[in-house]
Design a protein around this motif. Sequence first.
Motif, mmCIF file in Angstrom:
data_model
loop_
_atom_site.group_PDB
_atom_site.id
_atom_site.type_symbol
_atom_site.label_atom_id
_atom_site.label_comp_id
_atom_site.label_asym_id
_atom_site.label_seq_id
_atom_site.Cartn_x
_atom_site.Cartn_y
_atom_site.Cartn_z
ATOM 1 N N ASN A 170 0.856 -1.277 0.079
ATOM 2 C CA ASN A 170 -0.095 -0.194 0.096
ATOM 3 C C ASN A 170 1.064 1.331 0.132
ATOM 4 O O ASN A 170 1.531 1.708 1.007
ATOM 5 N N GLU A 171 0.929 2.056 -1.131
ATOM 6 C CA GLU A 171 1.815 3.237 -1.246
ATOM 7 C C GLU A 171 0.881 4.481 -1.272
ATOM 8 O O GLU A 171 1.257 5.499 -1.588
ATOM 9 N N GLY A 172 -0.388 4.297 -1.068
ATOM 10 C CA GLY A 172 -1.373 5.506 -0.815
ATOM 11 C C GLY A 172 -1.126 5.735 0.736
ATOM 12 O O GLY A 172 -0.288 5.748 1.403
ATOM 13 N N GLU A 173 -2.348 6.606 1.165
ATOM 14 C CA GLU A 173 -2.595 7.160 2.312
ATOM 15 C C GLU A 173 -3.530 6.871 3.005
ATOM 16 O O GLU A 173 -4.031 7.515 4.313
ATOM 17 N N VAL A 174 -4.299 5.923 2.886
ATOM 18 C CA VAL A 174 -5.506 5.326 3.670
ATOM 19 C C VAL A 174 -5.539 3.829 3.725
ATOM 20 O O VAL A 174 -4.915 2.965 2.831
ATOM 21 N N TYR A 175 -6.235 3.262 4.665
ATOM 22 C CA TYR A 175 -6.204 1.740 4.847
ATOM 23 C C TYR A 175 -6.987 1.354 3.675
ATOM 24 O O TYR A 175 -7.972 2.001 3.262
ATOM 25 N N THR A 176 -6.598 0.077 2.985
ATOM 26 C CA THR A 176 -7.102 -0.386 1.937
ATOM 27 C C THR A 176 -7.163 -1.768 1.620
ATOM 28 O O THR A 176 -6.213 -2.487 2.084
#
Length: 505
Positions: free
Chosen positions: A396-402
């Motif tokens: 996960n390279e984003g900014e929210v739990y996914t």
Amino acid sequence: MSASIPYPSQNSEIEQVKRIVGKYFSIYEIRLTPSDVSFYVRSAFSDVDQSFDALRRELVPQNFVPMLTLESGQYVIHVMKTPHTRDTNVVWNILLLIGTLCTTAFAGMSLWAGYVGINTLEGMLRADVVIYGVLFFGMPLMLILGIHEMGHYLAARRHGVKATLPYFIPVPPPFLFGTMGAFISIKEPIPDRKALMDIGFAGPISGFIVAIPVTITGLYLSTIFPPAITDGGGLILGTSIFYEALAMLVPFTPAGLHPMAIAGWVGLFVTAINLLPVGQLDGGHILYALIGNNARYFGYAAIFAMLIMSFLYPGWLFFAFLVVILGLRHPQPLNTVSKIDTKRQIFGILAVLILFTSFVAIPIRDADVSFRFSSDVTEKPVSKDGSVSFTMIIKNEGEVYTRYTVKLVKVRLSNNNATIPDNGFESNISVQFAFTHGQDVSLVSNYSVETPRIAPGDQVTFDVSLQIAIKNYSGYNFVKAEFVAYPVGIENKDESIVFTISLPG
């Protein structure tokens, strides 16, 4: 002067005005013009500003408006009749206040429901959701906006300027925050640049001071009562320099802000918006008090900047249009001679600092749900029993739990390394599909699974096993199997891996 406003035409009125002007200034010439009566004067006191303010406070209740100018080195007081204005009806203030209380309460309910993981209308209407939505968002936001406008109102009253109570602006769903702010209406001309600075600065600094503890409390609540973990996506609030500075006291995650922290964010952003140096905004008043008519050039620059920023956030285009409709030119105060003192110059510097540290060019944006889908090995030979396994990695390279869906989408025979055709599964091949992993990867269908929720910066590693049975692969050397991964519910953000499986010769 506007020729549509009649000057005091009766001799008795002229004598009345002359007598009042003579109390504060020494009159040496009187001229009648098409729009006013002009008194050429010398101040009877050492402080011209103080003399004129006392004159204004005496003339305005008698329906006369004075203006002090400096013309060819001479002080001239122009006096005209007060233009007729309708009295305001406080009922509108009350109705708009009630409406805004309702819309911000609903916005708070929606934010609180999302914060605790409730995604149904029935759940959002629960009593506890209503209470917490109002308590943690509606009330703090209305307090910030109300204090801001009352700062303007009280400063206007202190300078003897008639002003209305605040008009709140309710905005119904789907607008995220339930309001576009509030304003007061100044019913009389501003006396001088000192009053203009005081009235313009009182609102932003009052709201800013209230927004700080609201924001800190909200950030603290974000840490001791973290949000329910939901799937990726959604909206992210951009953070200003000042907001980031507050976050150094209480670290936070932009995707997990408590509703009270959002109320504080709105308060700081509204303060920055109002301090833009344009026309009738607070920043326009402050800059005019500082540099006079030259302020209009900064207003033009601000409009141009908003047009440029609209490429980053389209909302700036609407706001630029609204500001132009309200007017870019600032009306002159009654006393055009006065200067501002050092204290008020400091107010202006503080206003500029608040603007630059609280402003956000992209206030709202879609959450970053980027990720990396990879494997340590993408080519393997099939075993004698027709099985083969690969290791997959999702980071996960984003900014929210996914959560992520991983799906087998294509299986084709190939005699080279050409791209897999787009028509899906080769009917000549039978595939059995299985994932093995200790982190509860769950099977969704025969050919797809979902990962557990992955925190930003974390990754999961799992194995996929394929059991391949081919009726006839004469002339083919490989089986190509393509997997795609994407955030749950966001299929257009997919990444793929093509595995090449060598067949026995």
